[in-house]
Scaffold this active site. Sequence first.
Site, short mmCIF file in Angstrom:
data_model
loop_
_atom_site.label_atom_id
_atom_site.label_comp_id
_atom_site.label_asym_id
_atom_site.label_seq_id
_atom_site.Cartn_x
_atom_site.Cartn_y
_atom_site.Cartn_z
N VAL A 11 0.77 -1.14 0.05
CA VAL A 11 -0.03 -0.18 -0.09
C VAL A 11 0.79 1.13 0.04
O VAL A 11 1.90 1.17 0.52
CB VAL A 11 -1.02 0.06 1.45
N TRP A 43 6.79 -2.49 -7.52
CA TRP A 43 6.19 -1.22 -7.46
C TRP A 43 6.42 -0.57 -6.15
O TRP A 43 6.66 0.73 -6.06
CB TRP A 43 4.87 -1.44 -7.64
N LYS A 44 6.14 -1.10 -4.96
CA LYS A 44 6.31 -0.76 -3.75
C LYS A 44 7.74 -0.15 -3.32
O LYS A 44 7.93 0.61 -2.64
CB LYS A 44 5.85 -1.70 -2.61
N ILE A 45 8.71 -1.16 -3.70
CA ILE A 45 10.27 -0.58 -3.65
C ILE A 45 10.43 0.48 -4.20
O ILE A 45 11.10 1.40 -3.68
CB ILE A 45 11.10 -2.03 -4.09
#
Length: 308
Positions: free
Chosen positions: A125, A174-176
């Site tokens: 998230v 994506w989150k990284i």
Amino acid sequence: MSSKASHDIGWIGLGRMGEAMAARLVKAGHGLSVWNRTASKADPLAQIGAEVVTDKAAMAHCATVFTMVSTTDDLKDILFGAGGVLSGNARPKRVVDMSSISDTGSAEIRKGLTDVGVAYLSAPVSGNAKVAKAGKLLVVASGPKAEYDAVQPLLAALGRAAMYVGEGELSRVWKIAHNTMFGVIIQSLCEITLMAEKAGIARHVFLESINQSVLGSMYTRYKTPALVNLDFTTTFTPKLLLKDMELGIGAAKQFGVVMPTASVTRDSIASLAHQYPGDIDFSVLLLELARSAGMKLEAENVKVGDGL
Ligand SMILES: NC(=O)c1ccc[n+]([C@@H]2O[C@H](COP(=O)([O-])OP(=O)(O)OC[C@H]3O[C@@H](n4cnc5c(N)ncnc54)[C@H](OP(=O)(O)O)[C@@H]3O)[C@@H](O)[C@H]2O)c1
């Protein structure tokens, strides 16, 4: 308290993020069974009607188990460790993990789950606990599309949008990427705020002007009260940010992309995490950078909006 999990939806991990997110599902009318290692953190969920489960292995009776814990190892422990979700004969249909973990760790977890017939969705998230409470979280998921479709209404209930980015661990990448930029922005925002203050512009004036400019964002707005009033109530710790910057540097190496700004920021956050290893907000970076600029900051005690 119950030793059974009687709802279709289970939630493991009621830290800052997990508690706010699980509460959104309960408030949206979903029956929820919850488990947390430190049992007292489940009290606010019990008060709004969630079933608090005492045995995490019992969570395997839920069809969908959400997890929101700290690291890859913690997630492995919860699922595959002694007394973990998979330690008995029962199996959930799927696990939806929303923690920020590495893509390689997530791939290992996917294999461990699919080997025993449990589907897995990676769904990290964007947003902190306050953002989650305000219903403005963004969920980005990857894994089997049919699994995403099955839980999309639940993911959408968690915030303002849910997006599907593809198969496997793409949402981890994506989150990284997202959190690498998150670190780089706070580094730059603190640096320029100090430069402006040393030159004579009050912090609240400078930050409000940035928020009104093309550079302003939800992020710069919600960090502004902390930076103006030196209120470092934890939203996200230096230690967790360091974990994410390390993941960013690791991904840069893995994919062969040069990220000089992220590398310098990683070193700065590493020094911050050594200086402030405990429960404090990462925006305390402002104090650390002020110290190296020979500045002693005072809280301005000005009421500024956080954009939420
Ligand atoms: N805070 C943010 O702004 C933010 C934003 C987006 C994503 N994230 C990510 O979301 C995840 C959770 O962050 P948070 O801020 O909510 O952290 P947190 O407040 O420290 O909560 C961590 C949760 O994980 C549980 N946990 C950790 N290790 C465990 C283990 N071995 N066995 C069982 N439970 C374990 C903790 O249980 P106890 O209560 O017993 O300690 C707690 O419920 C992290 O991956 C973080 O990077 C955070």
